[in-house]
Each structure stands twice: as C-alpha cells, then as structure tokens.
Write an enzyme that holds these catalytic residues in place. Sequence first.
Site, PDB file in Angstrom:
ATOM      1  N   ILE A 114       0.974  -8.322  13.349  1.00 29.60           N
ATOM      2  CA  ILE A 114       0.416  -9.006  12.119  1.00 29.60           C
ATOM      3  C   ILE A 114       1.075 -10.356  12.062  1.00 29.60           C
ATOM      4  CG2 ILE A 114       0.552  -8.744   9.719  1.00 29.60           C
ATOM      5  CD1 ILE A 114       0.760  -5.758   9.967  1.00 29.60           C
ATOM      6  N   ASN A 120      17.565 -12.849  17.996  1.00 34.06           N
ATOM      7  CA  ASN A 120      17.567 -11.655  17.862  1.00 34.06           C
ATOM      8  C   ASN A 120      18.469 -11.422  16.309  1.00 34.06           C
ATOM      9  OD1 ASN A 120      18.755  -9.063  17.748  1.00 34.06           O
ATOM     10  ND2 ASN A 120      19.176  -8.887  19.912  1.00 34.06           N
ATOM     11  N   LEU A 178       9.648  -8.460  10.911  1.00 33.85           N
ATOM     12  CA  LEU A 178      10.425  -7.643  11.511  1.00 33.85           C
ATOM     13  C   LEU A 178      10.828  -6.225  11.097  1.00 33.85           C
ATOM     14  CD1 LEU A 178      13.091 -10.597  11.866  1.00 33.85           C
ATOM     15  CD2 LEU A 178      11.517  -9.926  13.786  1.00 33.85           C
ATOM     16  N   ALA A 205      12.478   0.826  14.104  1.00 33.18           N
ATOM     17  CA  ALA A 205      13.371   2.136  13.965  1.00 33.18           C
ATOM     18  C   ALA A 205      13.222   2.992  15.458  1.00 33.18           C
ATOM     19  CB  ALA A 205      12.813   3.196  12.873  1.00 33.18           C
ATOM     20  N   TYR A 245       4.960  -1.672   3.560  1.00 33.34           N
ATOM     21  CA  TYR A 245       3.997  -0.886   3.706  1.00 33.34           C
ATOM     22  C   TYR A 245       4.222   0.142   2.915  1.00 33.34           C
ATOM     23  CZ  TYR A 245       1.210   3.175   5.795  1.00 33.34           C
ATOM     24  OH  TYR A 245       0.525   4.312   5.720  1.00 33.34           O
ATOM     25  N   TYR A 290       6.823   8.594   8.573  1.00 38.12           N
ATOM     26  CA  TYR A 290       7.333   7.452   8.229  1.00 38.12           C
ATOM     27  C   TYR A 290       8.864   7.434   8.217  1.00 38.12           C
ATOM     28  CZ  TYR A 290       6.464   2.310   7.338  1.00 38.12           C
ATOM     29  OH  TYR A 290       6.443   0.990   7.522  1.00 38.12           O
ATOM     30  N   ILE A 338      -2.248  -0.693  10.763  1.00 39.34           N
ATOM     31  CA  ILE A 338      -3.076  -1.530  11.880  1.00 39.34           C
ATOM     32  C   ILE A 338      -2.117  -1.238  12.846  1.00 39.34           C
ATOM     33  CG2 ILE A 338      -3.169  -3.995  12.784  1.00 39.34           C
ATOM     34  CD1 ILE A 338      -3.302  -4.911   9.765  1.00 39.34           C
ATOM     35  N   ARG A 339      -2.848  -0.916  14.011  1.00 37.08           N
ATOM     36  CA  ARG A 339      -2.250  -0.639  15.198  1.00 37.08           C
ATOM     37  C   ARG A 339      -1.883  -1.782  15.872  1.00 37.08           C
ATOM     38  NH1 ARG A 339      -6.332   2.418  19.289  1.00 37.08           N
ATOM     39  NH2 ARG A 339      -4.443   2.814  20.329  1.00 37.08           N
ATOM     40  N   THR A 340      -0.533  -1.778  15.911  1.00 38.99           N
ATOM     41  CA  THR A 340       0.503  -2.809  16.430  1.00 38.99           C
ATOM     42  C   THR A 340       1.434  -2.055  17.509  1.00 38.99           C
ATOM     43  OG1 THR A 340       2.146  -2.442  14.418  1.00 38.99           O
ATOM     44  CG2 THR A 340       0.340  -4.166  14.382  1.00 38.99           C
TER      45      THR A 340
END
Length: 258
Positions: free
Chosen positions: A20, A67, A95, A98, A148, A158, A194-196
């Site tokens: 995204i 980082n 960012l 998990a 989300y 989730y 969304i497929r990420t």
Amino acid sequence: MLNLTGKNALVTGIANNRSIAWGIAQQLHAAGANLGITYLPDERGKFEKKVSELVEPLNPSLFLPCNVQNDEQIQSTFDTIRDKWGRLDILIHCLAFANRDDLTGDFSQTSRAGFATALDISTFSLVQLSGAAKPLMTEGGSIITLSYLGGVRAVPNYNVMGVAKAGLEASVRYLASELGSQNIRVNAISAGPIRTLASSAVGGILDMIHHVEQVAPLRRTVTQLEVGNTAAFLASDLASGITGQVLYVDAGYEIMGM
C-alpha cells in the site's frame, strides 16, 4: 486538483509493488511531492535492491535504511532529512508486523514476545517517528498511517494485529491533540483487505477478501492506488481541517451490519 509541489514527503514501508505504501508513493509523486523513501535493511541487501529498483521511476531525492526497532537508524534518517531538506512536510507510516504464528489460531495463545514485537513495530513506531518528525515540520505538516477494521472489530485470525491497530488509532488521536498547535495534522486510513506481503501472513486472508467482494456496497475491494489517492488528499491543503480521524477506504464494507 491536488498539488503537493514543493512538499517534502517521507514514505516508509515499501516492500514490493503490492505494498500500500507503494500506491501512496506513486500518488504523492503524481501530485508533485519531493519523495524520500526508507527501506528495511538486511544483511544480504535484498530489500534495498528490490525497493531501489521499484521506486527509481519516482526519482526519490532520499533513499535511506531505517529499521524502526533501531533508535540510531531512526535518528540518522531524520538527521539526513534535516541536513538535505531542512524541512519535512509529510510523513507516511506504513509499518506493521506480527509473527505468522500469532496471526492464526487462538488469540489467547499469543506469546509475550510476539505481542511486544507486534506493538513495537506496528504501533510504537508511529509515536517514535512522529516525535522525530515534529521538530522538522516547521511549517506544519501531515502525518498519515494505515489501520484496518480489525482494530475496532474482532476479525478471525487478525489477533494481536487487531490490538496493535487499536493502539495505533488511539495514538493518532493523542498525537493529533499534541501536534495540532503546530499545525501538524495526524490521521489514519483504514483500508479494506488488500493482498500485500504483510497481509499474506494473516490466516484466511483470501476468504476475507472474497467476503468483502460479496458484502461491501461497491461489491469489490479497493486498490493500493485508491488508498494512495486518499493519502494524497490528506497530505494536501484540501484536508487542512481534518485531524485525529480514521478514514475508511474499504468500498463501504465498514458500514454494513452483516
């Protein structure tokens, strides 16, 4: 028409062309923003090479390792922004992480280390990056993060990421309250699934996407570029009166009762 010409924007979280953050970077560039891009450094330089090649057409003036679990790298990133740009106008925080084992099965079995890691990377990083950006936003600014629906509703698998997103949305409100007097706005975009690379770790993500396609008023999911359009709007003067908000960009799914 959106015009971000003359604005300096730092975009975090680009991993590949499905990110995204990549959709957001493209739309900020299209609106005229001067881009800085961060990447996650690794020993083999895999992310640096991949992200560098991807963002090359956007001609970013800064390309920096960062980082967010490394305080020295965060400080170095913003020191470079100060030295090279002198000012930051837009911060894009994309960012989240998990452990895969914590994104399936029972939430009550989340490990202590996994819980801490998820909140450190996904939530605290917004607070830390905002604190570093604050003194550089001398002419006001816009800070935008990604959330989300799992932060406000229980979404299967989730798990700990839902807790992290809930904390993220609370952080948006507290940061907006603190930074508003400096004309720094802080908002979140709650995008539909969304497929990420990140979402692929969530158990049953494809089922979630198919469900949204069947139930959402628009009968589809959204794209990275649609989220990017919303981010460009929030970053612009057209959104000068909006702060502390969570904007849903999810084809209307959030409004549905069942």
